[in-house]
Scaffold this motif. Structure first.
Motif, PDB file in Angstrom:
ATOM      1  N   GLN A  28      -2.905   3.630 -11.868  1.00 45.59           N
ATOM      2  CA  GLN A  28      -2.921   4.502 -10.684  1.00 45.59           C
ATOM      3  C   GLN A  28      -1.511   4.915 -10.280  1.00 45.59           C
ATOM      4  O   GLN A  28      -0.851   4.171  -9.570  1.00 45.59           O
TER       5      GLN A  28
ATOM      6  N   TRP B 172      -1.523  -5.015  -4.528  1.00 48.95           N
ATOM      7  CA  TRP B 172      -2.076  -6.365  -4.439  1.00 48.95           C
ATOM      8  C   TRP B 172      -2.777  -6.528  -3.101  1.00 48.95           C
ATOM      9  O   TRP B 172      -2.353  -5.953  -2.093  1.00 48.95           O
TER      10      TRP B 172
ATOM     11  N   GLY C 118       0.345   2.316  -6.345  1.00 48.09           N
ATOM     12  CA  GLY C 118      -0.953   2.959  -6.482  1.00 48.09           C
ATOM     13  C   GLY C 118      -2.095   1.967  -6.635  1.00 48.09           C
ATOM     14  O   GLY C 118      -3.238   2.287  -6.338  1.00 48.09           O
ATOM     15  N   ASP C 119      -1.792   0.781  -7.117  1.00 40.61           N
ATOM     16  CA  ASP C 119      -2.790  -0.269  -7.304  1.00 40.61           C
ATOM     17  C   ASP C 119      -2.265  -1.535  -6.621  1.00 40.61           C
ATOM     18  O   ASP C 119      -1.837  -2.483  -7.282  1.00 40.61           O
TER      19      ASP C 119
ATOM     20  N   TYR D   7       0.093   1.234 -16.581  1.00 43.99           N
ATOM     21  CA  TYR D   7      -0.284   1.537 -15.195  1.00 43.99           C
ATOM     22  C   TYR D   7      -1.517   2.422 -15.172  1.00 43.99           C
ATOM     23  O   TYR D   7      -1.654   3.339 -15.974  1.00 43.99           O
TER      24      TYR D   7
ATOM     25  N   ARG E 176       0.828  -1.213   0.000  1.00 43.18           N
ATOM     26  CA  ARG E 176       0.000   0.000   0.000  1.00 43.18           C
ATOM     27  C   ARG E 176       0.862   1.262   0.000  1.00 43.18           C
ATOM     28  O   ARG E 176       0.471   2.283  -0.556  1.00 43.18           O
TER      29      ARG E 176
END
Length: 152
Positions: A139, A33, A30-31, A137, A26
């Motif tokens: 985010q 897992w 930006g995205d 990508y 996190r």
């Protein structure tokens, strides 16, 4: 920094690492897992995930998978406080050794075109820029370079 090389232990990722790994995800991406995505990959017999620990604390992690003789690096993440200490290089070296031992033909990855530090690291480890993935990508939105290291 004193100029001394930092020391870390490179270990197989285990369920006990998942809370720290997902928290680092996190922070770094930006995205990110989900925990469930990591659990699934830890059960994948064609995947390898490693953690770097420094003094018992998570310093970073890396993961890859393979199909036949093709290797694909998923991601490398390093805790902000441990960056520029060789964590990513140590993780990448361990994956590189695994790829060589597994007799893979290549190891490939995508990297944000703006991530100069990672691109420099990958080049220094023998990866070459092979192409670009427009809009890879989401985010934030950005293109990715495809970088590959060939073996044999």
């Amino acid at each position: 920094m004193s100029g001394e090389a930092a020391s870390f232990d490179i270990l197989p990722m285990d369920r006990c690492h998942l809370a720290d790994v997902t928290a680092l995800e996190r922070v770094c991406f930006g995205d990110p897992w989900s925990r469930d995505a990591f659990v699934e990959e830890l059960q994948n017999p064609a995947a390898l995930f490693l953690v770097a620990e420094q003094g018992g604390a998570l310093a970073g992690y890396a993961g890859m998978s393979w199909v036949l003789d093709e290797g694909y690096l998923y991601n490398i993440a390093v805790a902000p406080a441990q960056r520029h200490q060789g964590v990513a290089r140590a993780l990448l070296a361990a994956l590189d050794e695994f790829a060589h031992d597994k007799r893979l033909s290549f190891l490939s990855l995508e990297v944000r075109v703006s991530n100069a530090a990672a691109i420099t690291l990958y080049h220094s480890c023998g990866f070459r820029t092979m192409g670009i993935r427009p809009g890879y990508y989401a985010q934030p939105p950005e293109d990715a370079y495809i970088m590959t290291k060939f073996y044999g």
